[in-house]
Design a protein around this motif. Sequence first.
Motif, PDB file in Angstrom:
ATOM      1  N   VAL A 152      64.318 -21.761 -30.720  1.00  0.00           N
ATOM      2  CA  VAL A 152      65.769 -21.900 -30.565  1.00  0.00           C
ATOM      3  C   VAL A 152      66.116 -23.311 -30.095  1.00  0.00           C
ATOM      4  CG1 VAL A 152      67.813 -21.035 -29.349  1.00  0.00           C
ATOM      5  CG2 VAL A 152      66.037 -19.442 -30.085  1.00  0.00           C
ATOM      6  N   LEU A 153      65.313 -23.843 -29.181  1.00  0.00           N
ATOM      7  CA  LEU A 153      65.546 -25.207 -28.694  1.00  0.00           C
ATOM      8  C   LEU A 153      65.409 -26.224 -29.811  1.00  0.00           C
ATOM      9  CD1 LEU A 153      63.591 -25.109 -25.290  1.00  0.00           C
ATOM     10  CD2 LEU A 153      66.077 -25.107 -25.590  1.00  0.00           C
ATOM     11  N   TRP A 154      64.381 -26.056 -30.656  1.00  0.00           N
ATOM     12  CA  TRP A 154      64.191 -26.996 -31.761  1.00  0.00           C
ATOM     13  C   TRP A 154      65.344 -26.917 -32.760  1.00  0.00           C
ATOM     14  CZ3 TRP A 154      61.545 -30.969 -30.998  1.00  0.00           C
ATOM     15  CH2 TRP A 154      60.322 -30.949 -30.328  1.00  0.00           C
ATOM     16  N   SER A 155      65.761 -25.711 -33.085  1.00  0.00           N
ATOM     17  CA  SER A 155      66.887 -25.553 -34.016  1.00  0.00           C
ATOM     18  C   SER A 155      68.146 -26.196 -33.448  1.00  0.00           C
ATOM     19  CB  SER A 155      67.147 -24.065 -34.301  1.00  0.00           C
ATOM     20  OG  SER A 155      66.070 -23.495 -35.012  1.00  0.00           O
ATOM     21  N   ALA A 156      68.334 -26.052 -32.133  1.00  0.00           N
ATOM     22  CA  ALA A 156      69.530 -26.601 -31.498  1.00  0.00           C
ATOM     23  C   ALA A 156      69.557 -28.120 -31.616  1.00  0.00           C
ATOM     24  CB  ALA A 156      69.583 -26.182 -30.038  1.00  0.00           C
ATOM     25  N   ILE A 157      68.421 -28.775 -31.355  1.00  0.00           N
ATOM     26  CA  ILE A 157      68.380 -30.242 -31.455  1.00  0.00           C
ATOM     27  C   ILE A 157      68.659 -30.690 -32.887  1.00  0.00           C
ATOM     28  CG2 ILE A 157      66.760 -32.183 -31.511  1.00  0.00           C
ATOM     29  CD1 ILE A 157      65.728 -31.387 -28.846  1.00  0.00           C
ATOM     30  N   GLU A 158      68.029 -30.034 -33.842  1.00  0.00           N
ATOM     31  CA  GLU A 158      68.229 -30.408 -35.243  1.00  0.00           C
ATOM     32  C   GLU A 158      69.671 -30.184 -35.680  1.00  0.00           C
ATOM     33  OE1 GLU A 158      63.687 -29.480 -36.842  1.00  0.00           O
ATOM     34  OE2 GLU A 158      65.218 -27.926 -36.944  1.00  0.00           O
ATOM     35  N   ALA A 190      57.120 -35.102 -31.398  1.00  0.00           N
ATOM     36  CA  ALA A 190      57.503 -33.928 -32.184  1.00  0.00           C
ATOM     37  C   ALA A 190      58.959 -34.011 -32.625  1.00  0.00           C
ATOM     38  CB  ALA A 190      57.267 -32.656 -31.366  1.00  0.00           C
ATOM     39  N   VAL A 191      59.814 -34.552 -31.756  1.00  0.00           N
ATOM     40  CA  VAL A 191      61.225 -34.752 -32.123  1.00  0.00           C
ATOM     41  C   VAL A 191      61.319 -35.697 -33.320  1.00  0.00           C
ATOM     42  CG1 VAL A 191      63.421 -35.763 -31.373  1.00  0.00           C
ATOM     43  CG2 VAL A 191      62.135 -34.295 -29.809  1.00  0.00           C
ATOM     44  N   ARG A 192      60.606 -36.819 -33.257  1.00  0.00           N
ATOM     45  CA  ARG A 192      60.643 -37.787 -34.354  1.00  0.00           C
ATOM     46  C   ARG A 192      60.056 -37.201 -35.631  1.00  0.00           C
ATOM     47  NH1 ARG A 192      64.537 -40.064 -31.750  1.00  0.00           N
ATOM     48  NH2 ARG A 192      63.973 -41.610 -30.163  1.00  0.00           N
ATOM     49  N   ALA A 193      59.034 -36.369 -35.507  1.00  0.00           N
ATOM     50  CA  ALA A 193      58.421 -35.754 -36.687  1.00  0.00           C
ATOM     51  C   ALA A 193      59.400 -34.836 -37.411  1.00  0.00           C
ATOM     52  CB  ALA A 193      57.168 -34.974 -36.282  1.00  0.00           C
ATOM     53  N   ARG A 194      60.408 -34.339 -36.691  1.00  0.00           N
ATOM     54  CA  ARG A 194      61.421 -33.478 -37.302  1.00  0.00           C
ATOM     55  C   ARG A 194      62.579 -34.279 -37.885  1.00  0.00           C
ATOM     56  NH1 ARG A 194      61.144 -27.941 -35.541  1.00  0.00           N
ATOM     57  NH2 ARG A 194      59.236 -27.616 -34.344  1.00  0.00           N
ATOM     58  N   GLY A 195      62.437 -35.582 -37.892  1.00  0.00           N
ATOM     59  CA  GLY A 195      63.453 -36.422 -38.512  1.00  0.00           C
ATOM     60  C   GLY A 195      64.630 -36.764 -37.618  1.00  0.00           C
ATOM     61  N   VAL A 196      64.525 -36.473 -36.330  1.00  0.00           N
ATOM     62  CA  VAL A 196      65.597 -36.782 -35.378  1.00  0.00           C
ATOM     63  C   VAL A 196      65.348 -38.174 -34.824  1.00  0.00           C
ATOM     64  CG1 VAL A 196      66.720 -36.130 -33.219  1.00  0.00           C
ATOM     65  CG2 VAL A 196      65.923 -34.359 -34.806  1.00  0.00           C
TER      66      VAL A 196
END
Length: 290
Positions: A152-158, A190-196
């Motif tokens: 849920v946290l990852w989805s929220a950031i994206e 991990a944040v950068r790997a998700r394209g953020v």
Amino acid sequence: MDCPSTASASAVAPLLDDFSLEMTGKDIVRLEEARDLIPAGTRINITFLGNEDPGTRLAAARAVRRFGFTPVPHISARRLRSRPELEELLAALRSDGTADHVFVIGGDPTTPHGPYHDALALIRSGLLQEYGVRHVGISGYPEGHPTIADPVLWSAIEDKTADLARYGLSGGIITQFGFDAAPVLAWIEAVRARGVAVPIRVGVPGPAGIGRLMTYAARFGVGTSASIVKKYGFSITNLMGTAGPDRFVHALADGYDGRRHGVLKLHFYTFGGLKPTARWAADFRTREGN
């Protein structure tokens, strides 16, 4: 205290440059006492506490601006009772010239007081940019959240960073404070790997009594195992002592790689100690030759 390595000393400058601070609405006097130690234009976040009324928060934002700094008022989604209440707050900020930067957060209440159940709902309201907001900060949790699952946290950031871009708003992440640089740096990768790609401000506890720091850590679900406590510089046998973030900042600088971590800055949680934190930052820069 351990001496910084050469790599650490050279890497500290970009992290500490343009650091930000946090205060409550009741800290105006403390801010005035610390103002000569704080660089002009510094971003100062103003928390949204349940025991402070809107007038207190607005007065604090005006004081931050009056002293030559950049106010970043917090807006707590679940504490807002209605859309008109949000509009009234944003209109007041705009009128005071303190609406450019805000920080949006879900907030403490488990059950929303009104129509906004999280920070994403505030972003999607469309009201922020309508009332002059240009930059929006959001939360990051390198060590997880005590009541929110990691997916849920990852989805929220994206979702939040994508929607900020869609609404034409610049964004940035401020992380919860921690005592161990390794999981923070791993989370940022991990944040950068998700394209953020938005800038990230790493939450750092300002210098404070060890017992006070441990109390805040427990309240916010921050890891404080014996190994982490020792690495940070706490003395388990002397909880009456104080601890500063020297070791944490050096460890962060040692592991920082702009190619992997992107733009990083520091955000200090002052726990009411604005002047000690500002003095620590000034002294630390002098010691590092920055």
